[in-house]
Design a protein around this motif. Structure first.
Motif, PDB file in Angstrom:
ATOM      1  N   ILE A  37      15.876 -54.749  -2.685  1.00 43.21           N
ATOM      2  CA  ILE A  37      15.013 -55.231  -3.770  1.00 43.21           C
ATOM      3  C   ILE A  37      15.841 -55.779  -4.923  1.00 43.21           C
ATOM      4  CG2 ILE A  37      13.315 -54.521  -5.501  1.00 43.21           C
ATOM      5  CD1 ILE A  37      12.117 -52.661  -3.370  1.00 43.21           C
ATOM      6  N   ARG A  38      16.997 -55.190  -5.177  1.00 36.16           N
ATOM      7  CA  ARG A  38      17.812 -55.670  -6.299  1.00 36.16           C
ATOM      8  C   ARG A  38      18.290 -57.109  -6.088  1.00 36.16           C
ATOM      9  NH1 ARG A  38      21.764 -51.536  -4.492  1.00 36.16           N
ATOM     10  NH2 ARG A  38      23.237 -52.619  -3.150  1.00 36.16           N
ATOM     11  N   HIS A  39      18.247 -57.612  -4.857  1.00 36.93           N
ATOM     12  CA  HIS A  39      18.668 -58.982  -4.570  1.00 36.93           C
ATOM     13  C   HIS A  39      17.520 -59.984  -4.613  1.00 36.93           C
ATOM     14  CE1 HIS A  39      22.404 -57.394  -2.254  1.00 36.93           C
ATOM     15  NE2 HIS A  39      22.491 -57.211  -3.554  1.00 36.93           N
ATOM     16  N   ILE A  40      16.294 -59.498  -4.703  1.00 38.55           N
ATOM     17  CA  ILE A  40      15.132 -60.389  -4.722  1.00 38.55           C
ATOM     18  C   ILE A  40      15.021 -61.038  -6.101  1.00 38.55           C
ATOM     19  CG2 ILE A  40      12.611 -60.500  -4.559  1.00 38.55           C
ATOM     20  CD1 ILE A  40      12.808 -58.209  -2.496  1.00 38.55           C
ATOM     21  N   THR A  41      14.929 -62.372  -6.106  1.00 39.00           N
ATOM     22  CA  THR A  41      14.841 -63.123  -7.358  1.00 39.00           C
ATOM     23  C   THR A  41      13.427 -63.605  -7.659  1.00 39.00           C
ATOM     24  OG1 THR A  41      15.464 -65.157  -6.212  1.00 39.00           O
ATOM     25  CG2 THR A  41      17.240 -63.890  -7.236  1.00 39.00           C
ATOM     26  N   ALA A  42      12.567 -63.661  -6.649  1.00 40.89           N
ATOM     27  CA  ALA A  42      11.187 -64.097  -6.864  1.00 40.89           C
ATOM     28  C   ALA A  42      10.303 -63.601  -5.727  1.00 40.89           C
ATOM     29  CB  ALA A  42      11.113 -65.615  -6.937  1.00 40.89           C
ATOM     30  N   VAL A  43       9.043 -63.346  -6.075  1.00 41.56           N
ATOM     31  CA  VAL A  43       8.022 -62.966  -5.096  1.00 41.56           C
ATOM     32  C   VAL A  43       6.814 -63.850  -5.359  1.00 41.56           C
ATOM     33  CG1 VAL A  43       6.558 -61.132  -4.176  1.00 41.56           C
ATOM     34  CG2 VAL A  43       8.777 -60.556  -5.180  1.00 41.56           C
ATOM     35  N   GLU A  44       6.347 -64.527  -4.326  1.00 43.15           N
ATOM     36  CA  GLU A  44       5.148 -65.355  -4.462  1.00 43.15           C
ATOM     37  C   GLU A  44       4.071 -64.790  -3.548  1.00 43.15           C
ATOM     38  OE1 GLU A  44       3.492 -69.910  -3.869  1.00 43.15           O
ATOM     39  OE2 GLU A  44       5.595 -69.492  -3.488  1.00 43.15           O
TER      40      GLU A  44
END
Length: 112
Positions: A37-44
């Motif tokens: 999760i710490r690497h996720i930059t965006a969630v659509e």
């Protein structure tokens, strides 16, 4: 946090304390991808309507997406994207929104 989204095309999304897993089972093949999760930059998240809805994750090194430029709102692209899970029901849309909120609010303290 125990969130699971069983989507289309044999894909399921599992949320752990510090990662998400996208598992796809098709015939005799199983693919399992984990993203911290710490690497996720965006969630659509796109609500289902005339086309399937989806939840899609972006992170450093992944291909950027612009679903607004598409007639289908990105549903066909999301169906082919290994970092996305499609769904058709409003109940699944609600789960996808909960996953989005969890990922966006995540900090090392909440994930520990």
């Amino acid at each position: 946090m125990s969130l699971v989204l069983h989507g289309g095309q044999g894909k399921s999304l599992f949320v752990a304390r510090d990662s998400i897993r996208i598992v796809q089972e098709h015939l005799a093949e199983r693919r399992d991808k984990a993203i911290l999760i710490r690497h996720i930059t965006a969630v659509e998240v796109k609500k289902p309507g005339a086309f399937d809805g989806f939840i899609q994750f972006s992170f450093a090194g992944s291909t950027p997406h612009d679903s607004s430029a598409s007639f289908t709102g990105g549903a066909f692209d999301a169906a082919r994207d290994e970092n996305s899970v499609t769904f058709a029901s409003l109940d699944d849309y609600d789960v996808a929104l909960k996953i989005k909120v969890f990922v966006e609010a995540w900090t090392p303290a909440t994930g520990a």
